[in-house]
Design a protein around this motif. Structure first.
Motif, PDB file in Angstrom:
ATOM      1  N   ALA A 128     -36.072  15.636 -73.317  1.00 26.38           N
ATOM      2  CA  ALA A 128     -34.775  15.428 -73.973  1.00 26.38           C
ATOM      3  C   ALA A 128     -33.623  15.861 -73.065  1.00 26.38           C
ATOM      4  CB  ALA A 128     -34.713  16.217 -75.272  1.00 26.38           C
ATOM      5  N   CYS A 129     -32.464  15.258 -73.277  1.00 25.90           N
ATOM      6  CA  CYS A 129     -31.270  15.649 -72.520  1.00 25.90           C
ATOM      7  C   CYS A 129     -30.594  16.826 -73.216  1.00 25.90           C
ATOM      8  CB  CYS A 129     -30.292  14.476 -72.447  1.00 25.90           C
ATOM      9  SG  CYS A 129     -30.991  13.000 -71.732  1.00 25.90           S
ATOM     10  N   ASN A 130     -30.551  17.958 -72.529  1.00 28.59           N
ATOM     11  CA  ASN A 130     -29.807  19.102 -73.079  1.00 28.59           C
ATOM     12  C   ASN A 130     -28.327  18.977 -72.764  1.00 28.59           C
ATOM     13  OD1 ASN A 130     -32.432  19.890 -73.419  1.00 28.59           O
ATOM     14  ND2 ASN A 130     -32.076  22.023 -72.850  1.00 28.59           N
ATOM     15  N   ALA A 146     -32.176  12.817 -77.482  1.00 25.85           N
ATOM     16  CA  ALA A 146     -33.465  13.475 -77.715  1.00 25.85           C
ATOM     17  C   ALA A 146     -34.419  12.514 -78.411  1.00 25.85           C
ATOM     18  CB  ALA A 146     -33.274  14.744 -78.538  1.00 25.85           C
ATOM     19  N   GLY A 147     -34.283  11.236 -78.137  1.00 30.72           N
ATOM     20  CA  GLY A 147     -35.163  10.238 -78.760  1.00 30.72           C
ATOM     21  C   GLY A 147     -36.505  10.169 -78.046  1.00 30.72           C
ATOM     22  N   SER A 148     -37.588  10.109 -78.793  1.00 27.20           N
ATOM     23  CA  SER A 148     -38.914  10.133 -78.169  1.00 27.20           C
ATOM     24  C   SER A 148     -39.503   8.733 -77.977  1.00 27.20           C
ATOM     25  CB  SER A 148     -39.863  10.969 -79.030  1.00 27.20           C
ATOM     26  OG  SER A 148     -39.939  10.412 -80.321  1.00 27.20           O
ATOM     27  N   ILE A 195     -30.463  20.117 -80.528  1.00 28.10           N
ATOM     28  CA  ILE A 195     -30.613  19.124 -79.448  1.00 28.10           C
ATOM     29  C   ILE A 195     -30.941  17.760 -80.046  1.00 28.10           C
ATOM     30  CG2 ILE A 195     -32.063  18.476 -77.460  1.00 28.10           C
ATOM     31  CD1 ILE A 195     -32.245  21.529 -76.836  1.00 28.10           C
ATOM     32  N   LYS A 196     -31.782  17.768 -81.109  1.00 27.75           N
ATOM     33  CA  LYS A 196     -32.162  16.486 -81.722  1.00 27.75           C
ATOM     34  C   LYS A 196     -30.985  15.816 -82.422  1.00 27.75           C
ATOM     35  CE  LYS A 196     -37.136  16.770 -82.399  1.00 27.75           C
ATOM     36  NZ  LYS A 196     -38.225  17.013 -83.343  1.00 27.75           N
ATOM     37  N   ASP A 197     -30.059  16.624 -82.908  1.00 24.02           N
ATOM     38  CA  ASP A 197     -28.911  16.057 -83.632  1.00 24.02           C
ATOM     39  C   ASP A 197     -27.799  15.567 -82.702  1.00 24.02           C
ATOM     40  OD1 ASP A 197     -30.054  16.418 -86.022  1.00 24.02           O
ATOM     41  OD2 ASP A 197     -29.061  18.318 -86.486  1.00 24.02           O
ATOM     42  N   ALA A 198     -27.880  15.951 -81.430  1.00 22.26           N
ATOM     43  CA  ALA A 198     -26.761  15.643 -80.519  1.00 22.26           C
ATOM     44  C   ALA A 198     -26.607  14.131 -80.334  1.00 22.26           C
ATOM     45  CB  ALA A 198     -27.003  16.314 -79.175  1.00 22.26           C
ATOM     46  N   GLU A 199     -25.383  13.727 -80.133  1.00 26.00           N
ATOM     47  CA  GLU A 199     -25.098  12.324 -79.827  1.00 26.00           C
ATOM     48  C   GLU A 199     -24.260  12.271 -78.557  1.00 26.00           C
ATOM     49  OE1 GLU A 199     -23.261  10.134 -82.890  1.00 26.00           O
ATOM     50  OE2 GLU A 199     -25.026  10.194 -84.191  1.00 26.00           O
ATOM     51  N   THR A 200     -24.216  11.117 -77.936  1.00 26.51           N
ATOM     52  CA  THR A 200     -23.337  10.992 -76.777  1.00 26.51           C
ATOM     53  C   THR A 200     -21.889  10.938 -77.292  1.00 26.51           C
ATOM     54  OG1 THR A 200     -23.526   8.574 -76.874  1.00 26.51           O
ATOM     55  CG2 THR A 200     -25.022   9.711 -75.392  1.00 26.51           C
ATOM     56  N   SER A 201     -20.990  11.571 -76.546  1.00 28.82           N
ATOM     57  CA  SER A 201     -19.597  11.554 -77.009  1.00 28.82           C
ATOM     58  C   SER A 201     -18.980  10.176 -76.780  1.00 28.82           C
ATOM     59  CB  SER A 201     -18.784  12.632 -76.304  1.00 28.82           C
ATOM     60  OG  SER A 201     -18.889  12.451 -74.920  1.00 28.82           O
ATOM     61  N   SER A 202     -19.527   9.474 -75.792  1.00 23.54           N
ATOM     62  CA  SER A 202     -19.027   8.128 -75.522  1.00 23.54           C
ATOM     63  C   SER A 202     -19.876   7.122 -76.300  1.00 23.54           C
ATOM     64  CB  SER A 202     -19.120   7.859 -74.022  1.00 23.54           C
ATOM     65  OG  SER A 202     -18.880   6.506 -73.756  1.00 23.54           O
ATOM     66  N   LYS A 203     -19.215   6.297 -77.063  1.00 27.02           N
ATOM     67  CA  LYS A 203     -19.935   5.284 -77.836  1.00 27.02           C
ATOM     68  C   LYS A 203     -19.123   3.999 -77.837  1.00 27.02           C
ATOM     69  CE  LYS A 203     -21.422   8.006 -81.422  1.00 27.02           C
ATOM     70  NZ  LYS A 203     -21.742   8.242 -82.820  1.00 27.02           N
TER      71      LYS A 203
END
Lengths: 338, 316
Positions: A128-130, A146-148, A195-203
């Protein structure tokens, strides 16, 4: 469940006897996926590699077969040599990218043996990306840092240990070597959840892009969009889902090899016919093809967009063509009667 | 807003409004910090996106021949030198071109900053200082510390030809061209130099960003794309990569204006300029020629002068 990095490192090092291991390392040019012999060589704190790991299944320049003619005898030899491989440290965008490539190289009529020999003999350990780069926009596509999806084993880095999730049977065979797994503490569980809940700030909003593009083949949007593009291959070569290739013969006297080389829709030879005619002889039609392929044709053919939001093309583009802006521009383009 | 930007916008507005040009090719703010991006303004309503600062790193001359109609172009010293060569080689028509000249203090080497602060999140430029917020930390730089390598040896910051000059001009030292970087490579042993280029060429992915960013690589069919005869196999390895890069340099002999667009375009950080600079030095030393320094001159290989130094010839 979690495993300490010490125990994980031991299991990793033991895998070297049976697998070729590819992992992120730091070199003069940034982060690259390369063969390693020990966990100590692996770069653990990294955003993502400069180039996508697709080349391990779909090399940039690959010998498909070699042949030789002696008198009336012709011998043909396969050039495919594949080792069992573990790809460690693959980011969720790239793991998803490989699932998209699978759709290209296998359909109801044909399975590409070169791609799938490697693919089937590999195990993907995703991490996952921290940390999320400003050019990351995977959340636009329903994906997550953090998608598997696409990983056989999925890890979340907790500092001294990894949270371990075994996803597939292939992953199970490798994870069987992990020793001394233990439950996460409450704090660690909270970190995993965060970490699992994080999203990219750019969308970028892609909800209407496909249906909009259905009506945009002759839209003037393409006329101005392409102006600053210099027509190099950086975006295609750094894309985890671009997969176009060229097949050519390298012949010398009475022997030769058939090779497959990455091609790119921006390249002048890409659609050049033997007659000299080129149906896509300008940047406008090439850019339209690039957009249509990723956000329209691929969706119609495979049910998914062919972009995972890794942001490599944005970072690499010499003239700062930003695919997020290109999508946004298409979303907002005025429709004309076609 | 600074005066230079204002004047560029007003000039563009006027040129477009009066119908003197169909398009103005300049720079606008890019989508990433410290990045400008080339922009094509077709109507006077669009001129307010035009900018000018130390992030305007692309050589816009590369677009001129490919852009139809009459065009104005915002040109730094190196862009104007490339235009001069393109004119000398009859690739563009002077009457279709309006050159908005701007003197350039150099552009920022983002790679150097990125290597220290990680991904750049935010940045601002003021009074010769660059404040950067990066994923690995924040830092403030003096512009001179992060000036692109090309610009550090630049002798032509002022446009060599222009229809209008905007802003001040920059005083240039009258000393002969310096090639300390080339001399450093020349002083290495063959094996050291071979190692250096092996390392550089192993990074190349043959994306051709260097070739396409170069204003003077305009062949209709590049030798790498030619399949009869086939000069290269398409294989991506050190040997083929070097053949491509060396071939490109030879084709630019006496033509390269040392703008550094190739090196900046390279996504892999290949030191492409090392080869070009050696060629530039050889042409300078052997023929006393600098390419594109005036509208009138001719390319080195198109001209013969009895006064050429030609140290490589045995003379009486």
């Amino acid at each position: 469940m979690k495993i300490s990095k010490e125990k994980f490192g031991q299991a990793f090092d033991a895998l070297v006897a049976e697998y070729q291991i590819i992992a992120p390392v730091s070199d003069a040019n940034g982060i690259a996926f390369k063969g390693v012999k020990s966990f100590s060589e692996v770069k653990q704190d990294y955003l993502n590699s400069k180039l996508p790991p697709k080349a391990f299944f779909f090399p940039q320049h690959e010998k498909l077969m070699s042949y030789k003619k002696e008198g009336k005898d012709v011998t043909v030899k396969s050039e495919l040599k594949v080792e069992n491989t573990v790809l460690f440290g693959i980011r969720p965008c790239d793991a998803k990218g490989m699932q998209l490539l699978d759709m290209v190289f296998k359909n109801d009529q044909y399975t590409d043996p070169y791609y799938f020999e490697r693919r089937d003999k590999s195990v993907i350990i995703g991490v996952a990306c921290n940390k999320i780069a400003p050019t990351c926009f995977c959340s636009s596509f329903g994906l997550s840092p953090a998608g598997s999806e696409g990983s056989d084993i999925f890890l979340i880095d907790l500092g001294d240990s990894y949270d371990v999730e075994v996803i597939t049977e292939k992953g199970k065979a490798v994870a069987a070597r992990f020793e001394a797994l233990s439950e996460l503490s409450a704090d660690e569980q909270a970190l995993v959840d965060k970490i699992k809940d994080a999203e990219t700030s750019s969308k970028v909003d892609v909800s209407t892009t496909t249906s909009k593009l259905d009506k945009m083949f002759n839209n003037p949007y393409w006329d101005t969009l392409q102006e600053k593009c210099i027509g190099c291959n950086v975006c295609s070569f750094s894309c985890p889902t671009c997969h176009c290739f060229d097949i050519s013969e390298e012949v010398r006297k009475n022997e030769g090899t058939r090779v497959r080389t990455w091609d790119a829709c921006m390249a002048p030879l890409f659609t050049l016919h033997g007659s000299g005619h080129n149906p896509r002889d300008n940047k406008k039609t090439r850019w339209r093809q690039r957009m249509m392929h990723k956000f329209n044709y691929f969706v119609h053919n495979n049910g998914s967009m062919s972009c995972v939001g890794c942001g490599r093309c944005i970072k690499g583009c010499p003239v700062n063509m930003d695919i997020r802006q290109v999508i946004d521009g298409a979303n907002k383009a005025e429709l004309v009667v076609e | 807003m600074n005066k230079i930007i204002n004047d560029i916008r007003e000039t563009a507005r006027q040129l477009l409004a009066e119908g003197k040009v169909d398009v103005v090719i300049g720079y606008e703010k890019g989508s990433l910090p410290l990045k400008a991006t080339p922009c094509f303004v077709h109507s006077s309503e669009g001129v307010d996106s035009l900018i000018w600062d130390e992030t305007c790193e692309n050589n816009l001359a590369t677009y001129v021949a490919k852009t139809p109609g009459k065009k104005a172009i915002v040109a730094k010293g190196c862009d104007s030198r490339a235009l001069a060569v393109l004119l000398q080689e009859n690739q563009i028509v002077r009457d279709d071109l309006y050159i908005i000249g701007v003197s350039c203090h150099g552009v920022i080497d983002q790679r150097k900053i990125g290597a220290e602060v990680g991904e750049i999140l935010e940045a601002s430029i003021s009074d010769g200082k660059i404040s950067v917020k990066g994923m690995e930390g924040d830092k403030e730089y003096l512009f001179t510390e992060v000036k692109d390598a090309t610009c550090q040896t630049c002798r032509y910051p002022n446009p060599v030809m222009e229809d209008l000059h905007i802003g001040d001009t920059i005083e240039v030292s009258q000393e002969a061209a310096a090639f300390a970087d080339v001399e450093a490579l020349e002083s290495k042993s063959d094996s050291e130099r071979q190692e250096y280029f092996k390392e550089q060429m192993s990074k190349c992915i043959r994306c051709y960003a260097c070739r396409n960013a170069c204003p003077l690589c305009y062949c209709q069919e590049c030798f790498v794309d030619c399949n009869s005869p086939r000069w290269l196999t398409g294989g991506v390895n050190r040997a083929e990569n070097l053949l491509f890069q060396a071939g490109r340099v030879m084709h630019l002999a006496g033509r390269c204006v040392d703008c550094g667009a190739c090196s900046r375009a390279c996504p892999q950080g290949v030191d492409i300029r090392a080869l070009n600079r050696k060629m530039t030095k050889d042409v300078y030393v052997m023929y006393n020629h600098e390419s594109g320094i005036s509208e009138e001159g001719k390319p080195a290989l198109n001209e013969y002068s009895a006064n050429d130094p030609e140290q490589f010839l045995v003379k009486e």
